[in-house]
Design an enzyme around this catalytic site. Structure first.
Site, mmCIF file in Angstrom:
data_model
loop_
_atom_site.group_PDB
_atom_site.id
_atom_site.type_symbol
_atom_site.label_atom_id
_atom_site.label_comp_id
_atom_site.label_asym_id
_atom_site.label_seq_id
_atom_site.Cartn_x
_atom_site.Cartn_y
_atom_site.Cartn_z
ATOM 1 N N ASP A 89 -32.657 -34.907 135.471
ATOM 2 C CA ASP A 89 -33.612 -35.013 134.362
ATOM 3 C C ASP A 89 -34.771 -35.882 134.831
ATOM 4 O OD1 ASP A 89 -31.662 -33.690 132.889
ATOM 5 O OD2 ASP A 89 -31.733 -35.076 131.194
ATOM 6 N N LYS A 151 -37.215 -30.570 128.077
ATOM 7 C CA LYS A 151 -36.433 -31.516 127.281
ATOM 8 C C LYS A 151 -37.376 -32.313 126.391
ATOM 9 C CE LYS A 151 -33.483 -35.616 127.982
ATOM 10 N NZ LYS A 151 -32.808 -36.469 128.990
ATOM 11 N N LYS A 180 -33.445 -28.660 126.195
ATOM 12 C CA LYS A 180 -32.558 -29.787 125.907
ATOM 13 C C LYS A 180 -33.213 -30.673 124.857
ATOM 14 C CE LYS A 180 -30.268 -33.840 127.957
ATOM 15 N NZ LYS A 180 -29.909 -34.541 129.217
#
Length: 213
Positions: A89, A151, A180
């Site tokens: 991430d 995300k 996400k």
């Protein structure tokens, strides 16, 4: 999909200890979460503790501000891969995005994708700092750079995931990226709402409370 298998069980606080990380990993194994989401210094530890369990490691890089150099993010990504991460991430360079420097933003992501060597890269947009046009543009930069996911949030800024942001991201990326949602997801109702809006993965430190209802 089983909700448990959509969750990245998360601990990213600065004062997390080895005991905290051990507990996180053991909980993730017990509940069958997708990954544990952690800071880079714990990647090798978590990878060893989770070996053979089917639970992966998500290493967060450029976290939480996204304002590190591309070279710094690349070095973090390479180290994470060496240490056994399953996914990465990364935080987008928010200031460069707001400035309209999409070439920089896209290259920043693409270099991390390259360094990740086939491991999925989720790009954190920090939607609470962006307007709708900027969120759409960020999603397009992520697609151009080869990101696997977009995300919503780090959970460390002025706000977390919102239904509006997830729906806007889904409308922009379609099936080109997964989504996400993370930040401020505390219970099953909120988790189900994010999934219904289009989130494929959820990042939360309240994972057990969510799955136990």
């Amino acid at each position: 999909m089983d909700l448990n298998a959509r969750i990245d069980h998360t601990i990213l606080k600065a004062n997390a200890t080895e005991a905290d990380l051990a507990r996180l990993c053991d909980e993730a194994k017990r509940y069958g979460f997708a990954t544990v989401s952690i800071n880079g210094c714990w990647t090798a530890f978590a990878a060893r503790r989770l070996a053979g369990s089917g639970v992966g490691v998500t290493t967060c890089i450029g976290f939480p501000l996204g304002a590190a150099t591309t070279a710094g993010k690349v070095a973090e990504a390479r180290q994470a891969v060496l240490d056994g991460t399953a996914e990465i991430d990364m935080v987008i360079n928010v200031g460069k995005l707001i400035d309209g420097d999409d070439e920089y933003v896209t290259n920043d992501i693409a270099e991390v994708v390259k360094a990740a060597d086939g491991h999925p890269v989720k790009v954190i947009l920090e939607c609470c700092l962006l307007d709708d046009e900027q969120i759409v543009r960020a999603c397009k930069d992520c697609m151009a750079a080869g990101a696997a996911f977009v995300k919503t949030s780090t959970g460390f800024s002025t706000g977390g995931a919102t239904i509006h942001a997830v729906e806007l991201m889904k409308a922009t990326v379609g099936d080109a990226c997964q989504i996400k949602a993370a930040g401020g997801i505390h219970n099953r109702q909120e988790a189900d709402a994010m999934a219904a809006a289009g989130a494929d993965r959820l990042g939360t430190s309240a994972s057990i409370a969510i799955v136990e209802g």
